[in-house]
Write an enzyme that holds these catalytic residues in place. Structure first.
Site, PDB file in Angstrom:
ATOM      1  CE  LYS A   8     -71.995  52.334  49.024  1.00 50.69           C
ATOM      2  NZ  LYS A   8     -71.618  52.411  47.640  1.00 50.69           N
TER       3      LYS A   8
ATOM      4  CG  ASP B 163     -74.183  50.327  40.665  1.00 48.25           C
ATOM      5  OD1 ASP B 163     -74.913  50.195  41.669  1.00 48.25           O
ATOM      6  OD2 ASP B 163     -72.952  50.554  40.741  1.00 48.25           O
TER       7      ASP B 163
ATOM      8  CD1 TRP C  64     -69.792  54.621  42.788  1.00 51.19           C
ATOM      9  CD2 TRP C  64     -68.312  52.934  42.798  1.00 51.19           C
ATOM     10  NE1 TRP C  64     -69.205  54.575  44.030  1.00 51.19           N
ATOM     11  CE2 TRP C  64     -68.298  53.554  44.063  1.00 51.19           C
ATOM     12  CE3 TRP C  64     -67.459  51.852  42.568  1.00 51.19           C
ATOM     13  CZ2 TRP C  64     -67.470  53.120  45.104  1.00 51.19           C
ATOM     14  CZ3 TRP C  64     -66.628  51.429  43.594  1.00 51.19           C
ATOM     15  CH2 TRP C  64     -66.640  52.057  44.838  1.00 51.19           C
TER      16      TRP C  64
HETATM   17  C1  LIG Z   1     -70.518  51.861  46.843  1.00 54.38           C
HETATM   18  C2  LIG Z   1     -70.849  51.653  45.431  1.00 54.38           C
HETATM   19  C3  LIG Z   1     -70.269  50.623  44.680  1.00 54.38           C
HETATM   20  C4  LIG Z   1     -69.228  49.679  45.241  1.00 54.38           C
HETATM   21  O1  LIG Z   1     -69.798  48.840  46.164  1.00 54.38           O
HETATM   22  P1  LIG Z   1     -68.982  47.625  46.823  1.00 54.38           P
HETATM   23  O2  LIG Z   1     -70.064  46.868  47.492  1.00 54.38           O
HETATM   24  O3  LIG Z   1     -67.997  48.236  47.767  1.00 54.38           O
HETATM   25  O4  LIG Z   1     -68.320  46.869  45.734  1.00 54.38           O
HETATM   26  C5  LIG Z   1     -70.668  50.468  43.372  1.00 54.38           C
HETATM   27  N1  LIG Z   1     -71.579  51.276  42.815  1.00 54.38           N
HETATM   28  C6  LIG Z   1     -72.146  52.288  43.503  1.00 54.38           C
HETATM   29  C7  LIG Z   1     -73.155  53.156  42.841  1.00 54.38           C
HETATM   30  C8  LIG Z   1     -71.800  52.506  44.827  1.00 54.38           C
HETATM   31  O5  LIG Z   1     -72.374  53.514  45.502  1.00 54.38           O
END
Ligand SMILES: *Cc1c(COP(=O)(O)O)cnc(C)c1O
Length: 360
Positions: A195, A171, A101
């Site tokens: 998540k 993030d 990511w």
């Molecule tokens: C799942 C995830 C993403 C991507 O998320 P989307 O909503 O599918 O774009 C980005 N960063 C992390 C840390 C993730 O766990």
């Protein structure tokens, strides 16, 4: 009705209380005679929902007044572009690459300027967090970027990097609301809610006000400017209303249990049950450097792909689902987010112990 133990990395398990409340309110939300899905986002009822959700999130995280809370769409992945478009004024930013990511965010940022990888753990398949106490931070960097919890690899920054005065952008998709945070240490933190908070379709961004400006990169679409959303209370256009409503219920669930200190206590206890087992198991082992282990995502392997597959199938048959590791790394991964009860992890470990006895 029978519910499984869902170890999915995302979309993921939600608190049963939240699902029941939503079910109760499905046909008639508090005397409105309609579902939250059916109501105008400009209605009084919805305004109260989004206001309460923001207020509760601010209480939970202790978000200072000089930070805006934005409810956005496009997934966490949309932020990979939105961040440089809005924040890369010198067209320079430093990225710490601790997994897929972070790497995707870094590659996207390269479309807009000079994105430097100032540290990486790619050399050991992202199984650790690099030392970030004295990185070669660029003099004119607009920000330093991290993925705080690496969903796929199961690592977490337990200490934030030394950004040498630059704004930190993080993030936090897979560790959002898993423990207390000091928001003032970030210029911006954001995450997709699917998540640890709610249904897919909502992204929450918490941004210090001075970073929300008019002078974004030329060509930045109106919808991709933080200012557009900040100036309109996240309602420039139709927001992901139903998702925000569910997030609000999860915030309330956390407040009622005692907030982020309490959920951290529970998460630490829960993760210890699984990690302690992995550390004494003769069949299974964790794949991450101990000091960098995530409380949320726990990857593990047997070392034999056929045995891994046998375990994943047997576990699914027993009601422990979505334990397959990410398609790029194989093995297993148990995501044990806030809503996974301790009992689910205890039962999983009991199942793994029995499987080990039979298969060694
Ligand atoms: C799942 C995830 C993403 C991507 O998320 P989307 O909503 O599918 O774009 C980005 N960063 C992390 C840390 C993730 O766990």
């Amino acid at each position: 009705m029978s519910r499984v133990y869902n170890f999915s990395a995302g979309p993921a398990v939600l608190p049963e209380r939240v699902l029941r409340e939503a079910a109760d309110e499905m046909l008639d939300y508090r005397g409105t005679g309609m579902s939250v899905m059916e109501m105008s986002h400009r209605s009084k009822a919805f305004q109260a929902i989004i206001d309460q959700a923001e207020a509760d999130l601010r209480t939970l995280m202790g978000i200072p007044d000089n930070y805006k809370v934005l409810f956005l769409q496009g997934g966490a992945s949309q932020q990979f572009a939105m961040i440089p478009m809005n924040l890369m004024r010198n067209r320079v930013a430093d990225y710490i690459i601790t997994g897929q990511w972070a790497k995707k965010a870094w590659q996207e940022a390269k479309l807009y300027g000079q994105a430097n990888a100032v540290a990486s753990s790619a050399d050991q398949t992202f199984s650790y967090i690099p030392d970030c106490s004295d990185l070669p931070i660029s003099e004119n960097a607009d920000y330093v970027y991290i993925c705080e919890n690496n969903t796929i690899y199961g690592t977490k920054f337990h200490e934030l990097p030394n950004t040498k005065g630059k704004d930190l952008v993080a993030d936090v998709s897979s560790c959002f609301l898993s423990e207390p945070v000091d928001v003032t240490r970030y210029g911006m933190l954001y995450g997709g809610v699917q998540k640890n908070i709610g249904p897919a379709g909502v992204v929450i961004a918490i941004i210090r006000e001075d970073l929300i400006r008019e002078d974004v990169l030329p060509g930045t679409p109106t919808m991709l400017r933080y200012k557009t959303h900040a100036d309109n209370g996240s309602m420039y256009n139709t927001p992901p209303a139903y998702g925000i409503y569910i997030c609000g219920k999860v915030f309330r669930w956390l407040l009622d249990m005692g907030g982020l200190e309490e959920i951290r206590r529970r998460n630490e206890k829960k993760a210890a049950v699984l990690y302690d087992f992995l550390d004494r198991s003769l069949l299974f082992r964790g794949t991450v450097v101990k000091k960098d282990r995530s409380l949320m995502n726990v990857p593990f392997v047997t070392g034999d792909a056929a045995m891994d597959a046998k375990f994943i199938q047997a576990a699914a048959d027993a009601g422990f689902v979505n334990l397959k590791g990410h398609r790029t790394v194989g093995g297993m991964r148990a995501s044990i987010y806030n809503a996974m009860p301790l009992e689910g992890v205890e039962k999983l470990v009991a199942f793994m112990e029995a499987f080990e006895k039979e298969n060694r």
